[in-house]
Structure formats: structure tokens, C-alpha cells
Write a protein that holds these residues in place. Structure first.
Motif, short mmCIF file in Angstrom:
data_model
loop_
_atom_site.label_atom_id
_atom_site.label_comp_id
_atom_site.label_asym_id
_atom_site.label_seq_id
_atom_site.Cartn_x
_atom_site.Cartn_y
_atom_site.Cartn_z
N TYR A 1 0.82 -1.22 0.00
CA TYR A 1 0.00 0.00 0.00
C TYR A 1 0.85 1.27 0.00
O TYR A 1 0.35 2.34 -0.28
CB TYR A 1 -1.00 -0.02 1.16
N ASP A 2 2.15 1.14 0.27
CA ASP A 2 3.04 2.29 0.13
C ASP A 2 3.30 2.60 -1.34
O ASP A 2 3.56 3.74 -1.70
CB ASP A 2 4.38 2.03 0.84
N GLU A 3 3.21 1.58 -2.18
CA GLU A 3 3.43 1.74 -3.61
C GLU A 3 2.12 1.93 -4.38
O GLU A 3 2.12 2.37 -5.51
CB GLU A 3 4.15 0.50 -4.18
N PHE A 4 1.01 1.58 -3.74
CA PHE A 4 -0.30 1.63 -4.40
C PHE A 4 -0.74 3.06 -4.61
O PHE A 4 -0.69 3.88 -3.70
CB PHE A 4 -1.33 0.86 -3.56
N GLU A 5 -1.19 3.36 -5.83
CA GLU A 5 -1.67 4.70 -6.18
C GLU A 5 -3.07 4.58 -6.77
O GLU A 5 -3.46 3.55 -7.31
CB GLU A 5 -0.74 5.34 -7.23
N TYR A 6 -3.80 5.68 -6.71
CA TYR A 6 -5.14 5.75 -7.29
C TYR A 6 -5.12 5.36 -8.77
O TYR A 6 -6.03 4.73 -9.27
CB TYR A 6 -5.70 7.16 -7.09
N GLU A 7 -4.06 5.71 -9.46
CA GLU A 7 -3.94 5.43 -10.89
C GLU A 7 -3.93 3.94 -11.20
O GLU A 7 -4.25 3.52 -12.31
CB GLU A 7 -2.70 6.08 -11.48
N HIS A 8 -3.61 3.10 -10.23
CA HIS A 8 -3.63 1.66 -10.44
C HIS A 8 -5.05 1.12 -10.60
O HIS A 8 -5.24 -0.03 -10.98
CB HIS A 8 -2.91 0.93 -9.30
N LEU A 9 -6.04 1.96 -10.30
CA LEU A 9 -7.44 1.56 -10.44
C LEU A 9 -8.05 2.10 -11.73
O LEU A 9 -9.26 2.03 -11.91
CB LEU A 9 -8.24 2.06 -9.24
N GLN A 10 -7.22 2.64 -12.63
CA GLN A 10 -7.74 3.20 -13.89
C GLN A 10 -8.51 2.16 -14.68
O GLN A 10 -9.51 2.49 -15.31
CB GLN A 10 -6.60 3.74 -14.75
N SER A 11 -8.03 0.94 -14.66
CA SER A 11 -8.73 -0.14 -15.36
C SER A 11 -8.38 -1.47 -14.70
O SER A 11 -7.42 -1.55 -13.93
CB SER A 11 -8.32 -0.18 -16.84
N ILE A 12 -9.14 -2.48 -15.03
CA ILE A 12 -8.83 -3.81 -14.52
C ILE A 12 -7.45 -4.23 -15.03
O ILE A 12 -6.65 -4.79 -14.29
CB ILE A 12 -9.91 -4.83 -14.93
N ASP A 13 -7.15 -3.90 -16.27
CA ASP A 13 -5.85 -4.23 -16.85
C ASP A 13 -4.71 -3.54 -16.11
O ASP A 13 -3.69 -4.17 -15.80
CB ASP A 13 -5.84 -3.86 -18.33
N THR A 14 -4.87 -2.25 -15.79
CA THR A 14 -3.85 -1.52 -15.05
C THR A 14 -3.65 -2.12 -13.66
O THR A 14 -2.52 -2.26 -13.18
CB THR A 14 -4.25 -0.03 -14.91
N PHE A 15 -4.75 -2.51 -13.03
CA PHE A 15 -4.68 -3.14 -11.71
C PHE A 15 -3.95 -4.48 -11.79
O PHE A 15 -3.13 -4.80 -10.92
CB PHE A 15 -6.09 -3.29 -11.13
N MET A 16 -4.21 -5.26 -12.83
CA MET A 16 -3.53 -6.54 -12.98
C MET A 16 -2.02 -6.34 -13.18
O MET A 16 -1.22 -7.10 -12.63
CB MET A 16 -4.11 -7.33 -14.16
N THR A 17 -1.65 -5.31 -13.92
CA THR A 17 -0.23 -5.00 -14.10
C THR A 17 0.41 -4.67 -12.76
O THR A 17 1.52 -5.14 -12.46
CB THR A 17 -0.06 -3.82 -15.09
N PHE A 18 -0.28 -3.88 -11.94
CA PHE A 18 0.23 -3.57 -10.61
C PHE A 18 0.38 -4.84 -9.77
O PHE A 18 1.40 -5.05 -9.12
CB PHE A 18 -0.70 -2.57 -9.90
N LEU A 19 -0.63 -5.71 -9.83
CA LEU A 19 -0.59 -6.95 -9.03
C LEU A 19 0.56 -7.86 -9.43
O LEU A 19 1.15 -8.54 -8.59
CB LEU A 19 -1.91 -7.71 -9.16
N LYS A 20 0.90 -7.87 -10.70
CA LYS A 20 1.99 -8.72 -11.17
C LYS A 20 3.32 -8.30 -10.56
O LYS A 20 4.24 -9.11 -10.47
CB LYS A 20 2.06 -8.71 -12.69
N ASN A 21 3.40 -7.05 -10.12
CA ASN A 21 4.62 -6.56 -9.49
C ASN A 21 4.60 -6.72 -7.96
O ASN A 21 5.58 -6.38 -7.31
CB ASN A 21 4.86 -5.09 -9.84
N CYS A 22 3.50 -7.20 -7.43
CA CYS A 22 3.38 -7.40 -5.99
C CYS A 22 4.03 -8.73 -5.60
O CYS A 22 4.10 -9.66 -6.40
CB CYS A 22 1.92 -7.41 -5.55
#
Length: 91
Positions: free
Chosen positions: A57-78
Motif C-alpha cells: 500500500y506504500d506503492e499503491f496509487e489511485y492510478e492503479h485503479l484506472q482499469s482492470i488491466d492496469t490493476f492486474m499490471t500492478f498486481l503482477k509486481n506485488c
């Protein structure tokens, strides 16, 4: 991963049975789905649990919720929950 996220969203938005047909990788998690704050917390917790990831959550930004695809990209880096958070301490 996409199908799992869709399943989680549909489980949270039970009152919208038509939701599944309207979702796509480009669907905005905030504007198109309309999760309230409690539903967003439920969503994030279920994602962590069902996808076995730890959301930083220190790396999580509002922009990661722009789309399901953007969120999946963020999750792949988690980090996977299977990995130790303190690997460097154990060495």
C-alpha cells in the motif's frame, strides 16, 4: 487473473447481476463499477487472499485503479504471499 478479479467484483456487487457482462480489461474500477469505500476494502482483501499476493500500500496509487488491466499490471509486481517478507533477515 482477469477472471478471478471479475469473480471477486461480482461477488462484492451482488446487487448488480448484469455486471459480469459489462466488464472488460478496460473497465475503470472506480468510475465504472462504483465500489464504495467498504466494498473497495473487501475487494482488496479478497484479491490478496484469492490471488496470493501482498499489496504494497506504500506503492499503491489511485492510478492503479484506472482499469482492470492496469490493476492486474500492478498486481503482477506485488510480492507473492508464498515468499517470505523477511528473506534478508533469515540469511
Amino acid at each position: 487473473m482477469y477472471d478471478q478479479i471479475v469473480d471477486i467484483l461480482c461477488a462484492i456487487k451482488v446487487d448488480q447481476p448484469e455486471l459480469r457482462q459489462s466488464l472488460s480489461p478496460a473497465t475503470e474500477l472506480n468510475n465504472d463499477i462504483g465500489l464504495d469505500s467498504l466494498q473497495m476494502i473487501q475487494f482488496m482483501l479478497k484479491v490478496e487472499d484469492q490471488l496470493n499476493v501482498i499489496i504494497d500500500y506504500d506503492e499503491f496509487e489511485y492510478e492503479h485503479l484506472q482499469s482492470i488491466d492496469t490493476f492486474m499490471t500492478f498486481l503482477k509486481n506485488c510480492q507473492s504471499q508464498e515468499q517470505s517478507l523477511y528473506e534478508d533477515v533469515q540469511k
